[in-house]
Design an enzyme around this catalytic site. Structure first.
Site, PDB file in Angstrom:
ATOM      1  N   ASP A 397     -27.233  56.122   3.759  1.00  0.00           N
ATOM      2  CA  ASP A 397     -27.084  55.134   4.831  1.00  0.00           C
ATOM      3  C   ASP A 397     -28.075  53.998   4.611  1.00  0.00           C
ATOM      4  OD1 ASP A 397     -26.394  53.859   7.172  1.00  0.00           O
ATOM      5  OD2 ASP A 397     -27.543  55.186   8.470  1.00  0.00           O
ATOM      6  N   LEU A 398     -28.166  53.523   3.375  1.00  0.00           N
ATOM      7  CA  LEU A 398     -29.109  52.463   3.028  1.00  0.00           C
ATOM      8  C   LEU A 398     -28.527  51.116   3.444  1.00  0.00           C
ATOM      9  CD1 LEU A 398     -30.210  53.743  -0.489  1.00  0.00           C
ATOM     10  CD2 LEU A 398     -31.428  53.959   1.674  1.00  0.00           C
ATOM     11  N   GLU A 399     -29.105  50.527   4.485  1.00  0.00           N
ATOM     12  CA  GLU A 399     -28.569  49.295   5.053  1.00  0.00           C
ATOM     13  C   GLU A 399     -29.329  48.059   4.594  1.00  0.00           C
ATOM     14  OE1 GLU A 399     -28.184  49.701   9.279  1.00  0.00           O
ATOM     15  OE2 GLU A 399     -27.380  51.727   9.143  1.00  0.00           O
ATOM     16  N   ASN A 400     -30.280  48.248   3.666  1.00  0.00           N
ATOM     17  CA  ASN A 400     -31.080  47.122   3.186  1.00  0.00           C
ATOM     18  C   ASN A 400     -30.971  46.953   1.676  1.00  0.00           C
ATOM     19  OD1 ASN A 400     -32.460  46.343   5.761  1.00  0.00           O
ATOM     20  ND2 ASN A 400     -33.140  48.463   5.634  1.00  0.00           N
TER      21      ASN A 400
END
Length: 573
Positions: A397-400
């Site tokens: 869930d890497l949002e960056n």
């Protein structure tokens, strides 16, 4: 999550005395010649209980918004956690004695949501500074000058309305002594007691011990050699050999030094065998469980309803090693939920046929995997958590930002370690899955043979293109189905596609849809019924299901989401 083992509360050392006789002679000479001058005292930290080691003593928090937590901390064993609510920005303040016409530096370390640091009543210009939120400890600092008649100022910190809780630790108001003197520095702590070995795997041993007053960290020794460090009262030693006995001891540390080692305990690693393997149902519901309190209902894993087939524990924490992660249960924020209860609940969920996985990232996640070394660190650390806690797999869930080349390597390495029972889920944002050339989409396709499901976040998005090239606005059946179509026609198997939505209006900034809309979208894609203006060219009966953020927000809304969507997912063809 970064934790500093050092203490920012340091005392300056005075200059050494040059000798009694010489000092007397010098003083006499200066007196005779009229050259006596007043020595300037070293600057001190004028704040009291600056690291919250004495609870909220000397501090006042509006509306009882502040609380003391033992993790995460920047220094010592405690930190302030304050939660804004409604029109309350969770302001905590302290009156500090100062000298008139003097210059001071104000600083503190903050983490979490929006955090402000400031001072008022200076008699000159009141100042403040702020941070927009950080997943790791960030230092805020500013300076001020006192007026001619100022003997006390008010230093404060606060968050922002409607934002997440913030943490603060290690305040300093550094400058001339305002009259109270500096608080005493630390002394070397005592040796920890109660060292005990817990869960073991073929390659790791979990240890726990009693807290030591004044300690800011602990060092764990394996057979007399330093093995790892911890800021809490537990640690897992990894990289061990299966079916082998080891001796462990632990010491306590702070800025003054290290204690003697504790009494040793012996533990043997497990024999080679397989970890927990649970089959994911053909149609599954995924829910994120919050390891923090942001205003949603606080839950134990045992509180998560049976409607959830995959439970993603949110979130793992980044470490000082790039790519590596660890997990720290927020016992204080979760109303005393213990590590032992958490581990027991994982086993109980798995015994009931559920999968419990560890989620990496989130809105404030800072894990970076963009090199061979970080890919290896990622796979090794995730596998260590799986071995330690019994997690069935991992959620990305890497949002960056995500690097497809190295995340693919990391997941391949993890799969080689964990075997065929590994559960891999992903939760990209809508922009990440608009094209197969995007890094997230490329990663999903690269690991298609070991991927369980992609639950794209159909919220906090705005308008996006559907697979037919038309623009659709979030919050409708068409938005869900037309965007899912991109993944379904872009190379993913229907069993690898799920619909991710908020569990309630409070679960996201925008994009909430009622459970009936979610169910209509599922029917449209799986059966060709209940569609809006967009109707896919074919049906996808093996569509995996749905996901929600979060089980906690679902509980806050009386489980309306899972009670409606769970049974519907199970009824799909």
């Amino acid at each position: 999550m970064e934790r500093s083992a050092g203490s920012s509360r340091r005392r300056r050392r005075s200059r050494p005395v040059l000798g009694g006789t010489l000092a007397v002679v010098a003083a006499a000479a200066l007196t005779v010649t009229g050259l006596v001058s007043t020595a300037q005292a070293a600057d001190v930290n004028n704040a009291r209980n600056a690291g919250f080691e004495s609870g909220l003593a000397n501090w006042t928090c509006a509306g009882n918004s502040g609380a003391i937590v033992s993790s995460p901390v920047h220094g010592g064993t405690s930190a302030l956690k304050a939660t804004p609510a409604g029109q309350d920005n969770a302001k905590c303040s302290q009156a500090v004695k100062v000298k008139p016409n003097s210059t001071y530096t104000l600083s503190s370390w903050v983490q979490g949501g929006y955090a402000y640091l400031g001072v008022s009543g200076t008699g000159t210009t009141d100042v403040s500074t702020w941070s927009p939120g950080s997943a790791t400890w960030t230092k805020l600092s500013t300076g001020f000058k006192t007026g001619a008649n100022t003997t006390s100022v008010t230093v404060y910190t606060h968050g922002w309305y409607g934002q997440a809780a913030y943490l603060a630790d290690d305040f300093e108001v550094t400058g001339p002594d305002g009259g109270g003197g500096e608080e005493p520095g630390p002394v070397i702590p005592a040796a920890p007691g109660g060292l005990a070995a817990g869960a073991t795997t073929t390659s790791s041993v979990s240890l726990s011990w009693n807290a030591v007053s004044g300690a800011t960290g602990y060092t764990v020794y394996r057979d007399g050699t330093k093995a790892t460090t911890s800021t809490g009262t537990s640690a897992t030693v990894t990289g061990l050999t299966a079916d082998t006995a080891y001796q462990f001891s632990v010491s306590a540390t702070n800025a003054a030094g290290e204690s003697v080692k504790s009494a040793a305990v012996s533990a043997r690693t497990a024999k080679n065998g397989t970890g927990p393997v649970t089959t994911v149902p053909k149609h599954a519901v995924t829910g994120y469980w919050q390891n923090f309190n942001n205003g949603a209902a606080v839950q134990k894993l045992s509180d998560v309803p049976a409607d959830y087939d995959i439970i993603a524990v949110s979130f793992a924490d980044a470490t000082a090693t790039q790519g590596a992660v660890t997990f720290n249960l927020d016992t204080a924020g979760l109303n005393g939920y213990t590590d032992a209860q958490f581990r027991s609940d994982i086993k109980a969920k798995q015994a009931a046929g559920k999968n419990v996985i560890i989620s990496i990232g989130g809105e404030l996640g800072t894990v970076r995997v963009d090199s061979d070394a970080s890919a290896t660190a990622f796979s090794n650390s995730v596998y260590a958590l799986m071995q330690d806690y019994g997690f069935n797999g991992v959620d990305i869930d890497l949002e960056n930002g995500l690097n497809a080349t190295y995340m693919t390597k990391a997941l391949r390495q993890l799969s080689a370690k964990a075997g065929s029972g590994l559960v891999i889920t992903m939760a990209p944002q809508t922009i990440d899955m608009q094209s197969t050339s995007g890094e997230y989409f490329k990663t999903a396709l690269n690991v298609k043979d070991i991927l369980t499901v992609v639950n794209m976040q159909y919220y906090n998005s705005g308008s996006m293109l559907g697979c037919d090239g038309k623009v659709y606005s979030q919050g409708s059946v068409d938005f869900l189905t037309a965007l899912a179509c991109i993944q379904l026609e872009g190379g993913l198997d229907p069993s690898q596609v799920g619909i991710g939505v908020p569990a309630s209006t409070r679960g996201a900034g925008s994009g909430y849809v009622s459970p009936s809309i979610v169910n209509a979208a599922l029917d449209c894609l799986a059966k060709g019924t209940s569609c809006g203006s967009f109707k896919p060219s074919k049906t996808y009966p093996s569509l995996r299901g749905a996901m929600t953020w979060s089980t906690n927000w679902d509980a806050t809304a009386g489980f309306a989401w899972s009670k409606a969507v769970g049974p519907h997912v199970r009824s799909l063809p």
